[in-house]
Design an enzyme around this catalytic site. Structure first.
Site, PDB file in Angstrom:
ATOM      1  N   GLY A 160       9.341 -28.465  14.463  1.00 26.42           N
ATOM      2  CA  GLY A 160       9.841 -27.096  14.617  1.00 26.42           C
ATOM      3  C   GLY A 160      10.985 -26.793  13.665  1.00 26.42           C
ATOM      4  O   GLY A 160      12.156 -26.819  14.068  1.00 26.42           O
TER       5      GLY A 160
ATOM      6  N   GLU B   7       7.651 -36.485   3.826  1.00 21.76           N
ATOM      7  CA  GLU B   7       6.503 -35.567   3.913  1.00 21.76           C
ATOM      8  C   GLU B   7       5.999 -35.192   2.517  1.00 21.76           C
ATOM      9  O   GLU B   7       4.808 -34.987   2.303  1.00 21.76           O
ATOM     10  CB  GLU B   7       6.914 -34.302   4.683  1.00 21.76           C
ATOM     11  CG  GLU B   7       5.752 -33.386   5.024  1.00 21.76           C
ATOM     12  CD  GLU B   7       6.177 -32.182   5.859  1.00 21.76           C
ATOM     13  OE1 GLU B   7       7.400 -32.014   6.093  1.00 21.76           O
ATOM     14  OE2 GLU B   7       5.294 -31.412   6.264  1.00 21.76           O
TER      15      GLU B   7
HETATM   16  C1  LIG Z   1      -0.312 -25.756   5.982  1.00 19.98           C
HETATM   17  C2  LIG Z   1       1.105 -25.488   6.394  1.00 19.98           C
HETATM   18  C3  LIG Z   1       1.666 -26.250   7.414  1.00 19.98           C
HETATM   19  C4  LIG Z   1       2.974 -25.981   7.824  1.00 19.98           C
HETATM   20  N1  LIG Z   1       3.466 -26.692   8.893  1.00 19.98           N
HETATM   21  C5  LIG Z   1       4.724 -26.453   9.303  1.00 19.98           C
HETATM   22  C6  LIG Z   1       5.242 -27.160  10.443  1.00 19.98           C
HETATM   23  O1  LIG Z   1       4.553 -27.978  11.062  1.00 19.98           O
HETATM   24  N2  LIG Z   1       6.515 -26.914  10.821  1.00 19.98           N
HETATM   25  C7  LIG Z   1       7.313 -26.018  10.166  1.00 19.98           C
HETATM   26  O2  LIG Z   1       8.473 -25.870  10.551  1.00 19.98           O
HETATM   27  N3  LIG Z   1       6.840 -25.282   9.107  1.00 19.98           N
HETATM   28  C8  LIG Z   1       5.569 -25.479   8.672  1.00 19.98           C
HETATM   29  N4  LIG Z   1       5.058 -24.764   7.613  1.00 19.98           N
HETATM   30  C9  LIG Z   1       5.868 -23.704   7.030  1.00 19.98           C
HETATM   31  C10 LIG Z   1       6.411 -24.031   5.642  1.00 19.98           C
HETATM   32  O3  LIG Z   1       7.395 -25.045   5.698  1.00 19.98           O
HETATM   33  C11 LIG Z   1       6.982 -22.731   5.051  1.00 19.98           C
HETATM   34  O4  LIG Z   1       5.901 -21.804   4.937  1.00 19.98           O
HETATM   35  C12 LIG Z   1       7.602 -22.944   3.693  1.00 19.98           C
HETATM   36  O5  LIG Z   1       8.800 -23.688   3.797  1.00 19.98           O
HETATM   37  C13 LIG Z   1       7.911 -21.603   2.986  1.00 19.98           C
HETATM   38  O6  LIG Z   1       8.640 -20.772   3.825  1.00 19.98           O
HETATM   39  P1  LIG Z   1       8.171 -19.256   4.059  1.00 19.98           P
HETATM   40  O7  LIG Z   1       6.742 -19.266   4.481  1.00 19.98           O
HETATM   41  O8  LIG Z   1       9.181 -18.633   4.964  1.00 19.98           O
HETATM   42  O9  LIG Z   1       8.217 -18.565   2.634  1.00 19.98           O
HETATM   43  P2  LIG Z   1       9.499 -18.012   1.894  1.00 19.98           P
HETATM   44  O10 LIG Z   1      10.601 -19.001   1.962  1.00 19.98           O
HETATM   45  O11 LIG Z   1       9.787 -16.635   2.389  1.00 19.98           O
HETATM   46  O12 LIG Z   1       8.992 -17.939   0.400  1.00 19.98           O
HETATM   47  C14 LIG Z   1       8.109 -16.907  -0.072  1.00 19.98           C
HETATM   48  C15 LIG Z   1       7.951 -17.108  -1.578  1.00 19.98           C
HETATM   49  O13 LIG Z   1       9.235 -16.932  -2.217  1.00 19.98           O
HETATM   50  C16 LIG Z   1       9.561 -18.090  -2.986  1.00 19.98           C
HETATM   51  N5  LIG Z   1      10.999 -18.353  -2.898  1.00 19.98           N
HETATM   52  C17 LIG Z   1      11.760 -18.373  -1.768  1.00 19.98           C
HETATM   53  N6  LIG Z   1      13.035 -18.692  -2.065  1.00 19.98           N
HETATM   54  C18 LIG Z   1      13.078 -18.902  -3.414  1.00 19.98           C
HETATM   55  C19 LIG Z   1      14.107 -19.254  -4.327  1.00 19.98           C
HETATM   56  N7  LIG Z   1      15.356 -19.488  -3.918  1.00 19.98           N
HETATM   57  N8  LIG Z   1      13.784 -19.376  -5.632  1.00 19.98           N
HETATM   58  C20 LIG Z   1      12.512 -19.160  -6.076  1.00 19.98           C
HETATM   59  N9  LIG Z   1      11.479 -18.808  -5.253  1.00 19.98           N
HETATM   60  C21 LIG Z   1      11.761 -18.688  -3.943  1.00 19.98           C
HETATM   61  C22 LIG Z   1       8.786 -19.224  -2.346  1.00 19.98           C
HETATM   62  O14 LIG Z   1       8.590 -20.284  -3.259  1.00 19.98           O
HETATM   63  C23 LIG Z   1       7.492 -18.529  -1.943  1.00 19.98           C
HETATM   64  O15 LIG Z   1       6.624 -18.443  -3.049  1.00 19.98           O
HETATM   65  C24 LIG Z   1       3.754 -24.986   7.180  1.00 19.98           C
HETATM   66  C25 LIG Z   1       3.187 -24.231   6.139  1.00 19.98           C
HETATM   67  C26 LIG Z   1       1.880 -24.466   5.751  1.00 19.98           C
HETATM   68  C27 LIG Z   1       1.289 -23.637   4.661  1.00 19.98           C
END
Ligand SMILES: Cc1cc2nc3c(=O)[nH]c(=O)nc-3n(C[C@H](O)[C@H](O)[C@H](O)COP(=O)(O)OP(=O)(O)OC[C@H]3O[C@@H](n4cnc5c(N)ncnc54)[C@H](O)[C@@H]3O)c2cc1C
Length: 375
Positions: free
Chosen positions: A124, A241
């Site tokens: 989480g 991971e």
């Molecule tokens: C298959 C899968 C399994 C997952 N499992 C888990 C889980 O078990 N537990 C959990 O907690 N999470 C999980 N996640 C979530 C995952 O960790 C997040 O989706 C990921 O960290 C990106 O966060 P976000 O989706 O909020 O995107 P955002 O952080 O909003 O990013 C959106 C876009 O903006 C870009 N971006 C953001 N900040 C910057 C920056 N400073 N500089 C340049 N580019 C930037 C990102 O690279 C991305 O392209 C999972 C995701 C997937 C796809």
């Protein structure tokens, strides 16, 4: 450079292959996370693998592991892929966080069942407003005597719908600077006040959920590490991971290459010269990645944080590139070929998001590996 196995790895591979020959057929049913039956088959497979001693092998023996070097985790991934077996349980990152930061009591209460796959865990971390910028998370765990009271929301939590436990990243020290105010808690998912809501993926997979915490009580004894140590633990976990022990499923890509090769050789599939050349380049990358995965684990283990980002960037690029070639080769038949190939393609897209996005990994490599100034 000598790429051959040492005698111990040779013996380990031979034992695992013999076990797969004897046991895999009983687990050939549909696996995955898109139906109750597939999920049950997956869990049965994980428990069988664990009972045979092939889960958590790099963990200490007293907690269900075998105390082997990290490389053996990648060997298991590779051998399972070569045998077209379902994947192993993705628990290495959670297990190593618990093993490396847990009190003796917490380790004894959590690790044996996690490694035996008799209890399911989820992670989480992400929130609607905190993904890449994880330190901005707002889920709170307020200390109240011998317990914490948790309030907030998580999202994209893999496996949360059926998890028994959650490793929860929450803010315990609201007065501290944001990275220092975070802690890690082990949360019983049956606790009153937890609401899980399923999210179905484009691939049909149902492994995701949103999880809401409303006044959830967590015993203070379930704090992992110390209060305020959460960021350090999270980075340790994410390194694992991102690294090849958990991402070592490269043999599966080798199978994809082999399948396309034989379809081209038999004439079932045709391709123009430039696509064949791209396939050859993608196949060469897969081959090199396979060697890299095992050797990098052998030389450095999984505890080097920046190297985990290099590994993740590398394996993401190789996998996505291969699937792009496949899409061009197979066209619409790829999409129509059933849930598996198209699901695999969609999963390759997820590689550049989970465990930290591609852009974030590039920033880590730029700053910490290359020493470039922060842009
Ligand atoms: C298959 C899968 C399994 C997952 N499992 C888990 C889980 O078990 N537990 C959990 O907690 N999470 C999980 N996640 C979530 C995952 O960790 C997040 O989706 C990921 O960290 C990106 O966060 P976000 O989706 O909020 O995107 P955002 O952080 O909003 O990013 C959106 C876009 O903006 C870009 N971006 C953001 N900040 C910057 C920056 N400073 N500089 C340049 N580019 C930037 C990102 O690279 C991305 O392209 C999972 C995701 C997937 C796809």
């Amino acid at each position: 450079m000598d790429f051959s196995d040492d005698p111990q790895v040779t013996r380990f591979r031979a034992d695992l292959r013999a076990w797969l020959t004897a046991n895999l057929d009983a687990h050939r049913g549909e696996t995955g996370y898109h139906s109750a039956e597939a999920l049950e088959n997956t869990q049965r497979w994980h428990r069988a693998l664990a009972a045979a001693g092939y889960v958590g092998v790099s963990l200490p023996a007293e907690y269900g592991g075998r105390g082997l070097p990290d490389r053996y985790e990648a060997v298991i991934n590779t051998e399972l892929a070569l045998a077209s077996a379902p994947p192993p349980p993705p628990i290495g990152h959670l297990a190593h966080a618990l093993a490396d930061f847990g009190s003796d009591d917490l380790k004894a209460r959590t690790l044996p069942a996690l490694v035996a796959c008799t209890q399911i865990w989820c992670q989480g971390f992400s929130e609607p407003g905190a993904g890449s910028d994880l330190a901005s998370l707002t889920t709170t765990a307020h200390a109240d005597g011998d317990r914490f009271i948790v309030n907030g929301q998580k999202i994209w939590t893999s496996g949360a719908m059926w998890a028994d436990w959650c490793l929860l990243f929450a803010r315990t020290e609201p007065d501290q600077p944001r990275h220092r105010g975070l802690s890690m808690l082990v949360v019983d998912m049956t606790s009153p006040g937890i609401d899980r809501r399923e999210i179905t993926l484009a691939s049909g997979s149902r492994e995701f959920a949103e999880v809401f915490f409303d006044g959830v009580e967590v015993p203070a004894a379930n704090l992992l590490g110390a209060r305020g140590q959460g960021w350090t633990i999270a980075m340790h976990l994410l390194t694992y991971e991102r690294g090849p022990a958990d991402m070592g499923w490269v043999g599966r890509l080798g199978n994809v290459v082999a399948g396309v090769r034989s379809a081209l050789a038999s004439g079932d599939l045709t391709a123009d010269r430039s696509t064949v050349e791209r396939l050859a380049a993608a196949a060469a990358d897969v081959e090199v990645l396979g060697w890299h995965v095992e050797r990098s684990l052998e030389s450095r283990g999984s505890a080097n944080s920046s190297a985990g980002s290099v590994d993740k960037l590398l394996s993401t690029k190789v996998e996505q590139n291969l699937y792009h070639v496949l899409v061009d080769l197979l066209g619409s038949s790829f999409v129509l070929g059933g849930p598996q190939p198209f699901g695999d393609y969609l999963w390759s897209r997820a590689q550049s998001i989970y465990g930290g996005t591609e852009q974030i990994q590039r920033q880590i490599v730029a700053e910490r590996v290359l020493g470039l100034p922060r842009a």
